[in-house]
Structure formats: C-alpha cells, structure tokens
Write an enzyme that holds these catalytic residues in place. Sequence first.
Site, short mmCIF file in Angstrom:
data_model
loop_
_atom_site.label_atom_id
_atom_site.label_comp_id
_atom_site.label_asym_id
_atom_site.label_seq_id
_atom_site.Cartn_x
_atom_site.Cartn_y
_atom_site.Cartn_z
N LYS A 99 0.83 -1.30 0.10
CA LYS A 99 -0.02 -0.27 -0.06
C LYS A 99 0.92 1.35 0.08
O LYS A 99 1.99 1.11 -0.65
CB LYS A 99 -0.85 -0.12 1.33
CG LYS A 99 -1.76 -1.33 1.36
CD LYS A 99 -2.86 -1.40 2.23
CE LYS A 99 -3.38 -2.75 1.90
NZ LYS A 99 -4.87 -2.86 2.98
N HIS A 123 -8.53 -3.38 -6.19
CA HIS A 123 -8.52 -3.46 -4.77
C HIS A 123 -9.82 -2.55 -4.01
O HIS A 123 -9.94 -1.50 -4.45
CB HIS A 123 -7.06 -2.76 -4.31
CG HIS A 123 -6.85 -3.12 -2.69
ND1 HIS A 123 -7.51 -2.37 -1.59
CD2 HIS A 123 -6.13 -4.09 -2.20
CE1 HIS A 123 -7.23 -3.13 -0.50
NE2 HIS A 123 -6.59 -4.08 -0.82
N GLU A 146 -9.67 -0.64 -1.79
CA GLU A 146 -9.23 0.66 -1.37
C GLU A 146 -9.60 1.74 -2.40
O GLU A 146 -9.97 2.67 -2.53
CB GLU A 146 -8.15 0.73 -0.47
CG GLU A 146 -8.12 0.00 0.58
CD GLU A 146 -6.96 -0.48 1.43
OE1 GLU A 146 -5.73 -0.07 0.78
OE2 GLU A 146 -6.99 -1.12 2.24
N GLU A 171 -11.18 -10.75 -1.06
CA GLU A 171 -10.93 -10.08 -0.02
C GLU A 171 -12.28 -9.48 0.71
O GLU A 171 -12.74 -8.25 0.14
CB GLU A 171 -9.91 -8.97 -0.41
CG GLU A 171 -8.57 -9.34 -0.87
CD GLU A 171 -7.48 -8.33 -0.63
OE1 GLU A 171 -6.56 -8.63 0.27
OE2 GLU A 171 -7.65 -7.08 -1.20
N GLY A 184 -7.45 -5.17 6.95
CA GLY A 184 -6.59 -4.19 8.22
C GLY A 184 -7.65 -3.97 9.37
O GLY A 184 -7.22 -3.20 10.26
N SER A 192 -6.46 -9.45 6.52
CA SER A 192 -5.85 -9.86 7.96
C SER A 192 -5.27 -11.06 7.83
O SER A 192 -5.33 -11.97 8.99
CB SER A 192 -6.78 -9.57 8.98
OG SER A 192 -7.29 -8.41 9.23
P1 PGA Z 1 -4.58 -6.66 5.17
O1 PGA Z 1 -4.56 -6.23 3.87
O2 PGA Z 1 -3.81 -7.82 5.40
O3 PGA Z 1 -3.69 -5.78 6.11
O4 PGA Z 1 -5.75 -6.89 5.97
C1 PGA Z 1 -4.97 -7.11 2.88
C2 PGA Z 1 -5.10 -6.32 1.58
O5 PGA Z 1 -5.74 -5.13 1.60
O6 PGA Z 1 -4.56 -6.57 0.55
#
Ligand code: PGA
Length: 257
Positions: free
Chosen positions: A11, A95, A97, A167, A173, A212
């Site tokens: 990220k 993704h 995000e 995901e 996160g 996570s």
């Molecule tokens: P994370 O992120 O392992 O911190 O939950 C995963 C991702 O966003 O690909």
Amino acid sequence: MLTPLIAGNWKMHTGIRQGADLVLKLRELIKGVTDVEIVIAPPFTSIYHLSHLVADSPMQLAGQNLHWLKEGAQTGEVSGEMLADAGCRYVIIGHSERRAYFHETDELVNKKLAAALRAGLKPIICVGETLAEREAAQTVSVVSTQLRGALAGLPTGALKDITVAYEPIWAIGTGKTAAPQDAEDVHNALRELLFELLGSAAKPVRIIYGGSVKPDNIDSLMGQPNIDGALVGGAALKAEDFARIVKFKAAASEHKA
Ligand code: PGA
C-alpha cells in the site's frame, strides 16, 4: 495442485530505503523457497530500485494499480507498460481501497484488466463484499458480479494468467479474518464461476485470500482446497511475518513430522 501465490501489498508504505531494507531481509529469510510464487507490490516510487534487489531472488514485483492507456495526458497516472518497464511482472487491480476511495467500478476494472494483459502483466483482480452485504447473505452474488464485470468481453484464452483475490472488505486491516471454511465456500463459488465463464482456461487460475492474513492464520487458510495463496497487507511490512506466511508449507510438513 496449483503453485501457491503469496503476494504482499505494501500500500502507501515505505520509502526507497525502507523498502530496500525490507527486501534485503526477506531475501535472507525466504532463501531456498521454490514451491511458492512470491510477489511484492511496493509503491510506484520504489519499484525500479527494488527490481535490482529482487533480480536473483524468488520475489517478483507487482504494481498496486495502473492506468488503462499506454501513455497520454493523464497527470499522475502510470501505465501497465511503464510498470513492466520498471520491472513488474504482476499488477493488482480493483483493490477495495481503490473501489472505495477512487470510485473504481467493475467497468474500470475490466478496462484495467485488458490493459494489464496488453502490457504483458499478470493481473491480480480483487473482489470482496462489505459487512452489510455479508450479513444480508449477498456475498456470493456480490463477488460474482464483480468477477463477471472484470472479465466481460475479454478473450478467454488471454485469461489463464489471471489471479483472483477474494478479500472481504470487513476483514481488511481490521484483524478479523474470514473463518477458513467461510472463505473456502466463497472460493469454491468463484472457482465454479470461473469454469462457467472460461471453460478449461480456468484450470490454471489461482484464487487467493486476503484480509488480515497473519502468521497465525495462514496455515488453516492454506489448508482449504480452494485457497491457492494469500494477498497480505499489514503483515507484508514485517519481514519475519511475511516470511513465515510464505513458508506455510514448511510449517505444515513440520506439523506432520
Ligand atoms: P491486510 O490487507 O492484510 O492488512 O488486511 C490486505 C489487503 O488489503 O490486501
């Protein structure tokens, strides 16, 4: 059995020096790992420098995003061809995000997927549901719509190098991971959809889990038949944690012994 893929999504973390330190540590820790494909996705600014540091290691580089054009008046954007030129073999697309903060739609993901293939990059296409969607039992329909949208109109033969990353947004996160069996159920549904859409071209397509993923849950996730790897965020920034995740197979055989 597909070769597992473990990908680290850094990220918007690490400058060039920090990224180089992380890669040098990882090189030592994952020496000799040959049965897992390992990918790291640093920020754009570090890619070229890191391409020299991963050159004779099992690690390959990914972009975290790309623009769908090859070049043009698109201030602030980077194309797939530029990522490949800088040393990337992979690129993450869609993704959650990017979908949430940059309004990326399934149509845009579809354009970016076509652009990645044009540039010779292997796309990692992310799909996932929100907590409200999960609670409303819409998970499979949401991820199926996302996957159909991503692949729409693309020639099936070109899609054998794609990876799908499931995901769940509520797991990213947050420290909450999907229960291995719940993740497996979604992976299984995605696998069936891939075969429906791509026929035999779906055979080499890996479906990896993200949200996570940590050293203490990777083994049970990888124990599921339809989980072919992991997309790791936070834990990918800690060399020991990422290396432990990469070495899940060694842990499994120690367990058996
Ligand atoms: P994370 O992120 O392992 O911190 O939950 C995963 C991702 O966003 O690909």
